[in-house]
Design an enzyme around this catalytic site. Structure first.
Site, PDB file in Angstrom:
ATOM      1  CE1 TYR A  10      72.304 -12.056  37.235  1.00 44.89           C
ATOM      2  CE2 TYR A  10      71.962  -9.683  37.290  1.00 44.89           C
ATOM      3  CZ  TYR A  10      72.494 -10.795  36.680  1.00 44.89           C
ATOM      4  OH  TYR A  10      73.227 -10.672  35.536  1.00 44.89           O
ATOM      5  CG  HIS A  34      76.871  -4.762  35.596  1.00 49.65           C
ATOM      6  ND1 HIS A  34      76.592  -4.319  34.328  1.00 49.65           N
ATOM      7  CD2 HIS A  34      77.151  -6.080  35.464  1.00 49.65           C
ATOM      8  CE1 HIS A  34      76.677  -5.334  33.472  1.00 49.65           C
ATOM      9  NE2 HIS A  34      77.023  -6.414  34.147  1.00 49.65           N
ATOM     10  CG  ASN A  60      75.724  -7.177  29.400  1.00 54.37           C
ATOM     11  OD1 ASN A  60      75.395  -6.479  30.362  1.00 54.37           O
ATOM     12  ND2 ASN A  60      76.463  -8.254  29.525  1.00 54.37           N
TER      13      ASN A  60
HETATM   14 FE1  HDE Z   1      75.083 -10.130  35.566  1.00 53.67          FE
HETATM   15  N1  HDE Z   1      75.237  -9.812  37.555  1.00 53.67           N
HETATM   16  N2  HDE Z   1      75.830 -11.978  35.809  1.00 53.67           N
HETATM   17  N3  HDE Z   1      75.144 -10.405  33.555  1.00 53.67           N
HETATM   18  N4  HDE Z   1      74.443  -8.283  35.286  1.00 53.67           N
HETATM   19  C1  HDE Z   1      74.965  -8.666  38.195  1.00 53.67           C
HETATM   20  O1  HDE Z   1      73.735  -8.506  40.190  1.00 53.67           O
HETATM   21  C2  HDE Z   1      75.887 -12.631  36.982  1.00 53.67           C
HETATM   22  C3  HDE Z   1      75.537 -11.522  32.895  1.00 53.67           C
HETATM   23  C4  HDE Z   1      74.001  -7.730  34.117  1.00 53.67           C
HETATM   24  O2  HDE Z   1      72.136  -2.275  36.769  1.00 53.67           O
HETATM   25  C5  HDE Z   1      75.007  -8.800  39.687  1.00 53.67           C
HETATM   26  O3  HDE Z   1      72.670  -6.889  41.365  1.00 53.67           O
HETATM   27  C6  HDE Z   1      76.301 -14.009  36.769  1.00 53.67           C
HETATM   28  C7  HDE Z   1      75.093 -11.504  31.538  1.00 53.67           C
HETATM   29  C8  HDE Z   1      73.638  -6.359  34.322  1.00 53.67           C
HETATM   30  O4  HDE Z   1      71.867  -3.258  38.700  1.00 53.67           O
HETATM   31  C9  HDE Z   1      75.314 -10.290  39.899  1.00 53.67           C
HETATM   32  C10 HDE Z   1      76.509 -14.104  35.424  1.00 53.67           C
HETATM   33  C11 HDE Z   1      74.433 -10.318  31.391  1.00 53.67           C
HETATM   34  C12 HDE Z   1      73.855  -6.113  35.674  1.00 53.67           C
HETATM   35  C13 HDE Z   1      75.418 -10.777  38.472  1.00 53.67           C
HETATM   36  C14 HDE Z   1      76.202 -12.843  34.828  1.00 53.67           C
HETATM   37  C15 HDE Z   1      74.469  -9.647  32.656  1.00 53.67           C
HETATM   38  C16 HDE Z   1      74.346  -7.338  36.244  1.00 53.67           C
HETATM   39  C17 HDE Z   1      75.907  -7.832  40.385  1.00 53.67           C
HETATM   40  C18 HDE Z   1      77.011 -15.295  34.648  1.00 53.67           C
HETATM   41  C19 HDE Z   1      73.790  -9.767  30.116  1.00 53.67           C
HETATM   42  C20 HDE Z   1      73.663  -4.814  36.406  1.00 53.67           C
HETATM   43  C21 HDE Z   1      75.003  -6.860  41.108  1.00 53.67           C
HETATM   44  C22 HDE Z   1      76.211 -16.381  34.697  1.00 53.67           C
HETATM   45  C23 HDE Z   1      72.652 -10.500  29.720  1.00 53.67           C
HETATM   46  C24 HDE Z   1      72.232  -4.626  36.837  1.00 53.67           C
HETATM   47  C25 HDE Z   1      73.677  -7.361  40.928  1.00 53.67           C
HETATM   48  C26 HDE Z   1      72.054  -3.273  37.487  1.00 53.67           C
HETATM   49  C27 HDE Z   1      74.649  -7.495  37.595  1.00 53.67           C
HETATM   50  C28 HDE Z   1      75.643 -12.078  38.209  1.00 53.67           C
HETATM   51  C29 HDE Z   1      76.346 -12.589  33.443  1.00 53.67           C
HETATM   52  C30 HDE Z   1      73.870  -8.351  32.835  1.00 53.67           C
HETATM   53  C31 HDE Z   1      76.537 -10.597  40.712  1.00 53.67           C
HETATM   54  C32 HDE Z   1      76.480 -15.042  37.831  1.00 53.67           C
HETATM   55  C33 HDE Z   1      75.309 -12.586  30.477  1.00 53.67           C
HETATM   56  C34 HDE Z   1      73.139  -5.386  33.282  1.00 53.67           C
HETATM   57  O5  HDE Z   1      74.285 -10.937  40.552  1.00 53.67           O
END
Ligand code: HDE
Length: 704
Positions: free
Chosen positions: A362, A75, A148
């Protein structure tokens, strides 16, 4: 905060205030020393070397050298906007969350939209899932709904996230391709991980190339809980429903935009908000009673599953309006830090193991990205609720905590700050009953990977199915390993045999025998054909040259304005053009500075000389043909119709005669420029439709 205060804070007001208040300000160092010159470094002689004692030079360069912070690991490319949220009716029965109680209360929000895979500088319109993360600044603390635009996820357990992301990111030997899943490692992961099937179907669909952030849904994806004052919990899934409907680009258009206007989505929302066309989304919830946890035929903790809306209806509970652009991209959009663990009393978690992993990830990622544990003090992350605790020190600490007591319990500070009771709205975790043996295994209830992938496929229209097949052919066709290509076909044969055969035919793979799931269920809510259709805030290119018919064009423009449709004059050169009766019109864009992919529809202005000049320009004809290929509405009045004779559109059943107001697959024309009422309404209807898929080549179409 009330609506008036929020609107008073409009960007231009704040800018004016800033300029007035700071008119006399002088350039200084970071420590407030006024400077006399910032153009020349301090040198030993005019042509001599720069001196180390030049503190201004060193400060300016050092700061610049450290301007970048790590981009988000996923992202990375995003765009943030401010707004507010209001609940429609008191939700007391289901949750004690205070911001969901009083319809007149306004909760400020910050939303960051993003792509997942690409780097910060990648294009907006790539095929990808979009992030839709909302921070609610509530009086009980910040609540983050980090969602998402696709309601399911690739994997069921967070421990696989690094594998998924390594596979989909550019391949590490050459860092190719950027912001794309069309390569070997991603599809290698897919064929070895059947739980990806459902999300891959969505990724291959039009949902992954949205027309606008303003025209896509948002989903919390994971299962959460609502808990009311009586301590009763219900499972909840969150939805954002855009009032402009859900609409998409065409793949060819999306690819061209990536080159011609890589900022297409951020520009679109920035301009809409600046023009006062505030995007709005309704918040919806699906709820399942605790007692019904096991009654759905799939596991409600499995994030590869939707709760079909026809089975569990979406209850609309409030509305979000996005009405303010950021003042500074870095300070706000780049530094905002979301986390699914940012909860308020009344909203709780489920044991979904994808969600459980997210709760850790996060905050952890932000420690590196934002340089330490104090990022909650950055203005965009600060709560409006007061903060009192014994957290101290660390990099970039902003608060100055007085006194010597930074521990609990204490007597020296009268035991302050002291924990709140539940009655005082202290956060209390829902007392979910859990028991089990430690195990690294997955429940059998998580093993069905294809039924809902088939449900999605079955619910698509012919056009949507064709787009999915084309996307598979593009993506898997880009895979160099023949075995992986074949395995994709074989894997998706479990979803639908026609789908698998169609993919196979396009990529030179063996066509698999029937053997698919046989699932025939449908969920009409999944098809974009059934979405809200409105022309509001759509963007129309008006092609015009000298000699245009002023009366006709004025009527058209007035009508479009009245219908809240945006338009721009596109012409050979920038500057002005003149009508037959010598009226002037300012050109918005030339063919060199724009392209049809930037618009939702085309209108060709009448006037004999004007039409002749348009017809005589290759760029203009290409513009119309391309818009036609992308299934966009095309309108023409008076001599504007004659231009169509030079385009490919003449191939379809257009009769070059007085048609009155006639329409053929979104091509709307009239010779009668004296009365344009019927034409205008037809054209508006065609624009509301968004795209006219009937025009696509259906030789090998798949029945809906
Ligand atoms: Fe994320 N995700 N994600 N994700 N995600 C991040 O956090 C993570 C997942 C989502 O505009 C990271 O600050 C894991 C699902 C958004 O700043 C990180 C898993 C959904 C954003 C991270 C998922 C999301 C992130 C990277 C699997 C929809 C951007 C930078 C278990 C519900 C937020 C950060 C923004 C960002 C981890 C799966 C949505 C790495 C471990 C499912 C919208 O922490």
């Amino acid at each position: 905060m009330d609506e008036q205060t929020i609107n008073q804070n409009s960007k231009s007001d704040r800018l004016c205030k800033f300029i007035t208040e700071n008119q006399d300000e002088k350039l200084t160092t970071d420590l407030g020393v006024k400077l006399t010159n910032t153009d020349d470094s301090l040198k030993a002689g005019e042509r001599g070397p720069t001196l180390l004692e030049d503190f201004h030079f060193r400060e300016k360069l050092t700061h610049f050298d450290h301007e970048r912070i790590p981009e988000r690991v996923v992202h990375a490319r995003g765009f943030g906007v401010h707004g507010f949220f209001q609940v429609y009716e008191c939700m007391k029965e289901y949750t004690k969350a205070k911001f969901l109680q009083v319809p007149s209360a306004i909760t400020p929000v910050f939303v960051r939209f993003s792509t997942v895979v690409g780097s910060r500088g990648s294009a907006d319109t790539v095929r990808d899932i979009r992030g839709f993360a909302t921070k609610f600044y509530t009086e009980d603390g910040n609540y983050d709904l980090v969602g998402n635009n696709i309601p399911v996820f690739f994997i069921q357990d967070a421990i696989k996230f690094p594998d998924l992301v390594h596979a989909i990111k550019p391949e590490p030997d050459r860092e190719v391709p950027q912001a794309s899943s069309a390569h070997d490692t991603f599809w290698d992961f897919v064929v070895n991980t059947p739980e990806t099937a459902h999300t891959v179907m969505w990724l291959m669909s039009d949902r992954a190339i949205p027309r606008s952030f303003r025209m896509m849904e948002g989903f919390g994806v994971n299962t959460f809980r609502f808990v009311n004052e009586q301590g009763v919990s219900r499972f909840v899934k969150f939805h954002w429903k855009p009032l402009l409907g859900v609409h998409s680009l065409v793949w060819d258009e999306a690819q061209k935009l990536a080159g011609k206007n890589p900022d297409f989505h951020r520009r679109d929302i920035w301009e809409a908000i600046n023009n006062g066309e505030y995007p709005q989304y309704e918040l919806g919830i699906q709820m399942i009673e605790e007692k019904d946890e096991f009654n759905l035929g799939f596991d409600i903790l499995d994030p590869t599953k939707i709760w079909p809306e026809e089975v569990i209806p979406v209850k609309i509970i409030g509305k979000m309006t996005l009405n303010r652009n950021v003042d500074n991209f870095f300070s706000e959009t780049e530094q905002v830090a979301f986390c699914p663990a940012n909860l308020v009393p009344g909203i709780d978690l489920s044991s979904d193991s994808l969600l459980q992993g997210r709760l850790f990830s996060y905050l952890d990622t932000q420690l590196t990205r934002l340089g330490g544990p104090n990022f909650h003090e950055i203005p965009i992350n600060r709560p409006v609720a007061p903060v009192h605790n014994n957290q101290r020190d660390g990099f970039h600490r902003m608060s100055i905590n007085p006194g010597k007591v930074s521990y609990f319990p204490n007597s020296l500070a009268g035991s302050c700050p002291m924990p709140a009771s539940v009655e005082e709205n202290g956060y209390e975790h829902y007392a979910e009953k859990v028991n089990g043996e430690k195990t690294r295994s997955r429940s059998d209830s998580f093993r069905d990977h294809f039924s809902q992938a088939a449900l999605f496929w079955n619910s698509m229209s012919s056009a949507e199915k064709k787009h999915i097949v084309d996307a598979f052919r593009f993506e898997v066709g880009s895979v160099t390993d023949k075995q992986i290509r074949q395995r994709v076909v074989d894997m998706f044969n479990n979803v639908d045999n026609t789908l698998a055969q169609q993919i196979a035919a396009g990529i030179g793979a063996e066509s698999p025998p029937a053997g698919a799931s046989g699932n025939t269920a449908r969920s009409p809510a999944l098809s974009q054909e059934n979405t809200i259709k409105t022309a509001e805030s759509r963007k129309i290119a008006i092609l015009a040259e000298n000699g245009f018919n002023h009366a006709e064009l004025t009527k058209i423009m007035d009508f479009l304005k009245g219908a809240k449709v945006c338009f721009e004059i596109v012409s050979k050169d920038l500057g002005t053009i003149r009508s037959t009766d010598n009226k002037e019109l300012t050109v918005g864009k030339s063919y060199l500075t724009t392209a049809s992919v930037n618009y939702d529809a085309v209108y060709i202005a009448g006037g004999k000389d004007c039409a002749g000049a348009i017809a005589g320009q290759g760029d203009a004809i290409h513009f119309i043909n391309e818009a036609y290929k992308h299934a966009k509405p095309i309108g023409a009045a008076g001599e504007g119709i004659d231009v169509l004779a030079s385009t490919q559109i003449k191939g379809i059943s257009i009769v070059m005669s007085d048609l009155g107001a006639a329409s053929d697959a979104g091509v709307v024309m009239t010779r009668n420029t004296a009365d344009l009422t019927e034409f205008c309404n037809e054209f508006l209807g065609a624009v509301s439709q968004h795209r006219h898929w009937q025009r696509e080549n259906y030789k090998d179409s798949i029945p809906a």
